[in-house]
Design a protein around this motif. Structure first.
Motif, PDB file in Angstrom:
ATOM      1  N   TRP A  90      14.596  38.613   2.550  1.00  0.00           N
ATOM      2  CA  TRP A  90      14.520  37.356   1.813  1.00  0.00           C
ATOM      3  C   TRP A  90      14.823  36.149   2.673  1.00  0.00           C
ATOM      4  O   TRP A  90      14.583  35.007   2.270  1.00  0.00           O
ATOM      5  CB  TRP A  90      15.479  37.396   0.616  1.00  0.00           C
ATOM      6  CG  TRP A  90      15.064  38.415  -0.392  1.00  0.00           C
ATOM      7  CD1 TRP A  90      15.640  39.633  -0.615  1.00  0.00           C
ATOM      8  CD2 TRP A  90      13.954  38.334  -1.290  1.00  0.00           C
ATOM      9  NE1 TRP A  90      14.969  40.307  -1.593  1.00  0.00           N
ATOM     10  CE2 TRP A  90      13.921  39.541  -2.038  1.00  0.00           C
ATOM     11  CE3 TRP A  90      12.990  37.366  -1.540  1.00  0.00           C
ATOM     12  CZ2 TRP A  90      12.977  39.794  -3.002  1.00  0.00           C
ATOM     13  CZ3 TRP A  90      12.033  37.606  -2.509  1.00  0.00           C
ATOM     14  CH2 TRP A  90      12.035  38.811  -3.231  1.00  0.00           C
ATOM     15  N   ALA A 166      12.135  20.778   0.697  1.00  0.00           N
ATOM     16  CA  ALA A 166      12.612  21.086  -0.660  1.00  0.00           C
ATOM     17  C   ALA A 166      12.574  19.840  -1.545  1.00  0.00           C
ATOM     18  O   ALA A 166      12.158  19.907  -2.712  1.00  0.00           O
ATOM     19  CB  ALA A 166      14.027  21.656  -0.595  1.00  0.00           C
ATOM     20  N   ILE A 359       6.693  35.202   1.305  1.00  0.00           N
ATOM     21  CA  ILE A 359       8.049  34.788   0.932  1.00  0.00           C
ATOM     22  C   ILE A 359       8.154  33.267   0.903  1.00  0.00           C
ATOM     23  O   ILE A 359       8.707  32.677  -0.040  1.00  0.00           O
ATOM     24  CB  ILE A 359       9.081  35.392   1.911  1.00  0.00           C
ATOM     25  CG1 ILE A 359       9.214  36.897   1.656  1.00  0.00           C
ATOM     26  CG2 ILE A 359      10.441  34.715   1.735  1.00  0.00           C
ATOM     27  CD1 ILE A 359      10.148  37.590   2.626  1.00  0.00           C
ATOM     28  N   GLY A 360       7.598  32.606   1.925  1.00  0.00           N
ATOM     29  CA  GLY A 360       7.641  31.146   1.950  1.00  0.00           C
ATOM     30  C   GLY A 360       6.923  30.533   0.763  1.00  0.00           C
ATOM     31  O   GLY A 360       7.419  29.578   0.155  1.00  0.00           O
ATOM     32  N   TYR A 363       9.145  30.723  -2.306  1.00  0.00           N
ATOM     33  CA  TYR A 363      10.183  29.693  -2.352  1.00  0.00           C
ATOM     34  C   TYR A 363       9.579  28.328  -2.693  1.00  0.00           C
ATOM     35  O   TYR A 363      10.177  27.543  -3.445  1.00  0.00           O
ATOM     36  CB  TYR A 363      10.919  29.629  -1.011  1.00  0.00           C
ATOM     37  CG  TYR A 363      11.811  30.825  -0.757  1.00  0.00           C
ATOM     38  CD1 TYR A 363      12.607  31.345  -1.769  1.00  0.00           C
ATOM     39  CD2 TYR A 363      11.878  31.431   0.497  1.00  0.00           C
ATOM     40  CE1 TYR A 363      13.429  32.439  -1.547  1.00  0.00           C
ATOM     41  CE2 TYR A 363      12.690  32.519   0.734  1.00  0.00           C
ATOM     42  CZ  TYR A 363      13.460  33.023  -0.294  1.00  0.00           C
ATOM     43  OH  TYR A 363      14.270  34.101  -0.072  1.00  0.00           O
ATOM     44  N   VAL A 366       9.040  28.199  -6.370  1.00  0.00           N
ATOM     45  CA  VAL A 366      10.301  28.059  -7.111  1.00  0.00           C
ATOM     46  C   VAL A 366      10.750  26.603  -7.150  1.00  0.00           C
ATOM     47  O   VAL A 366      11.139  26.078  -8.213  1.00  0.00           O
ATOM     48  CB  VAL A 366      11.394  28.950  -6.492  1.00  0.00           C
ATOM     49  CG1 VAL A 366      12.764  28.604  -7.074  1.00  0.00           C
ATOM     50  CG2 VAL A 366      11.086  30.418  -6.742  1.00  0.00           C
ATOM     51  N   PHE A 367      10.671  25.914  -6.014  1.00  0.00           N
ATOM     52  CA  PHE A 367      11.103  24.509  -5.981  1.00  0.00           C
ATOM     53  C   PHE A 367      10.196  23.641  -6.844  1.00  0.00           C
ATOM     54  O   PHE A 367      10.671  22.754  -7.570  1.00  0.00           O
ATOM     55  CB  PHE A 367      11.112  23.993  -4.542  1.00  0.00           C
ATOM     56  CG  PHE A 367      12.313  24.433  -3.754  1.00  0.00           C
ATOM     57  CD1 PHE A 367      13.577  23.970  -4.086  1.00  0.00           C
ATOM     58  CD2 PHE A 367      12.189  25.313  -2.695  1.00  0.00           C
ATOM     59  CE1 PHE A 367      14.690  24.367  -3.368  1.00  0.00           C
ATOM     60  CE2 PHE A 367      13.287  25.721  -1.971  1.00  0.00           C
ATOM     61  CZ  PHE A 367      14.545  25.258  -2.310  1.00  0.00           C
TER      62      PHE A 367
END
Length: 390
Positions: A90, A166, A359-360, A363, A366-367
């Motif tokens: 992760w 982010a 994986i990137g 993420y 998700v943001f």
């Protein structure tokens, strides 16, 4: 009878206390160990950065074998293995294929009990150094082994980049949630307002482009290792030379793969008698030819058979050059002008598995999702009528 029993109990307690004291005392007796020092200091070490603007240098690792009194052990043989940090699915690093592998394995002759190498450390995390120390002459000292840990922190600049990305993704999600949550009447035959449909279409396009970019960059990285060749016109030294009564030859794997060790060996012997030569100093370098970057450096002497063997991993997938220079030791009976041998190693890069590539993207999603939820909540709160106070 009771006196004898009491005497027996007291004797047993005394014997037990004596044994316990002896064990505790032995455990506190200092033993032979390996001391480690680094240059730069451990807290200043950063992992290798591909395409860095500033010239990078390998980390100097100095291992000193000492006895219980802290005195350096002489005429020792030091075996060293460097293990890279374990895998974390992760929180992957820049070189996920390198995680949980061996970076270096070598045997070195240490007349003064010291082994010093320069090694580029490719990724962040806890490295394990497995060190075995044994005497060159029997019964000089007892062999022992020790495991050392070296922690390499992440480059702080990457945290800044992560924070900026982010924030941008959160703002994009916030804008999307604001638009979707806004009041807009549906036209006849529509399942969603036009602004919502445009937003979802744009997000779909962005996701597709991101997936393509991730896969294309991975394929380019893989092709980089299999098709890239050094453009340098420099003529390297031959892999074997005979001169001044010496023969020095470099042998080993000419093709290597990221994540695996490549075998390398050097032999020094007399051209007339064929006997091994030990009184020479050997300077070994592994150079990434793409940027003329030294990733490994070691200066030592051959063993009793006139050999120096080691195994090394080339982690960045670019071609490398192994270069060895032999010079006479100070005060040695055999004096000669330095001899140099070299060998090129082609390195095959391995693309990360597909789940690591995604994986990137996970993420990022998700943001964006968090920002969208915040935008929806803000719009919902604005539309909800507030109760009037009497």
């Amino acid at each position: 009878m009771k006196k004898y029993r009491l005497f027996g109990v007291i004797s047993a307690v005394c014997i037990s206390l004596s044994i316990l004291y002896s064990l505790v005392g032995n455990s506190q007796i200092p033993s032979s160990r390996v001391l480690i020092s680094t240059k730069p200091l451990i807290e200043q070490i950063l992992p290798f950065e591909a395409e860095a603007e500033k010239q990078q240098s390998p980390v100097t690792l100095t291992l000193q074998a000492v006895n219980a009194a802290g005195k350096s052990l002489e005429n020792a043989k030091i075996s060293l293995e460097i293990l890279t940090p374990n895998r974390n699915p992760w929180l992957t690093t820049d070189f996920p294929i390198v995680e949980g592998t061996k970076l270096l394995q070598m045997n070195a002759i240490a007349p003064n009990g010291k082994l010093e190498i320069q090694q580029m450390l490719p990724i962040r995390g806890n490295y394990q150094l497995l060190v075995k120390v044994s005497p060159l002459r029997e019964n000089t000292f007892n062999p022992y082994q020790q495991t050392l840990t070296l922690n390499v922190r992440e480059n702080p600049i990457k945290y800044k980049y992560f924070a900026v990305i982010a924030v941008i993704l959160l703002l994009v999600g916030l804008l999307g949630g604001w638009i979707i949550g806004g009041q807009e009447k549906l036209q006849e035959g529509e399942i969603a307002p036009q602004s919502v449909r445009l937003l979802l279409s744009a997000l779909t396009v962005v996701a597709i482009v991101t997936l393509l970019a991730i896969n294309i960059s991975a394929e380019v990285a893989e092709a980089h290792g299999s098709e890239h060749h050094s453009d340098s016109s420099e003529v390297i030294a031959p892999s074997s030379q005979k001169s001044q009564g010496l023969e020095i030859s470099l042998d080993g794997d000419k093709n290597a793969t990221v994540g695996k060790l490549a075998n390398l060996a050097l032999q020094v012997k007399d051209t007339v008698t064929g006997q091994p030569i030990k009184d020479v100093a050997l300077q070994v370098k592994a150079i990434a030819t793409e940027h003329n970057l030294t990733v490994f450096n070691y200066k030592g002497i051959p063993d009793e058979q006139g050999k120096l063997t080691w195994k090394e991993q080339f982690f960045d997938g670019s071609p490398h050059k192994i270069e060895v220079e032999a010079t006479p030791l100070p005060g040695a009976s055999r004096q000669f002008t330095p001899l140099k041998v070299a060998q090129e190693v082609e390195v095959e890069a391995i693309a990360p598995p597909i789940y690591i590539r995604l994986i990137g993207l996970f993420y990022f999603t998700v943001f964006v999702g968090i920002g969208m939820v915040i935008g929806l909540l803000i719009q919902h709160r604005r539309r909800t009528p507030q109760p009037r106070e009497n």
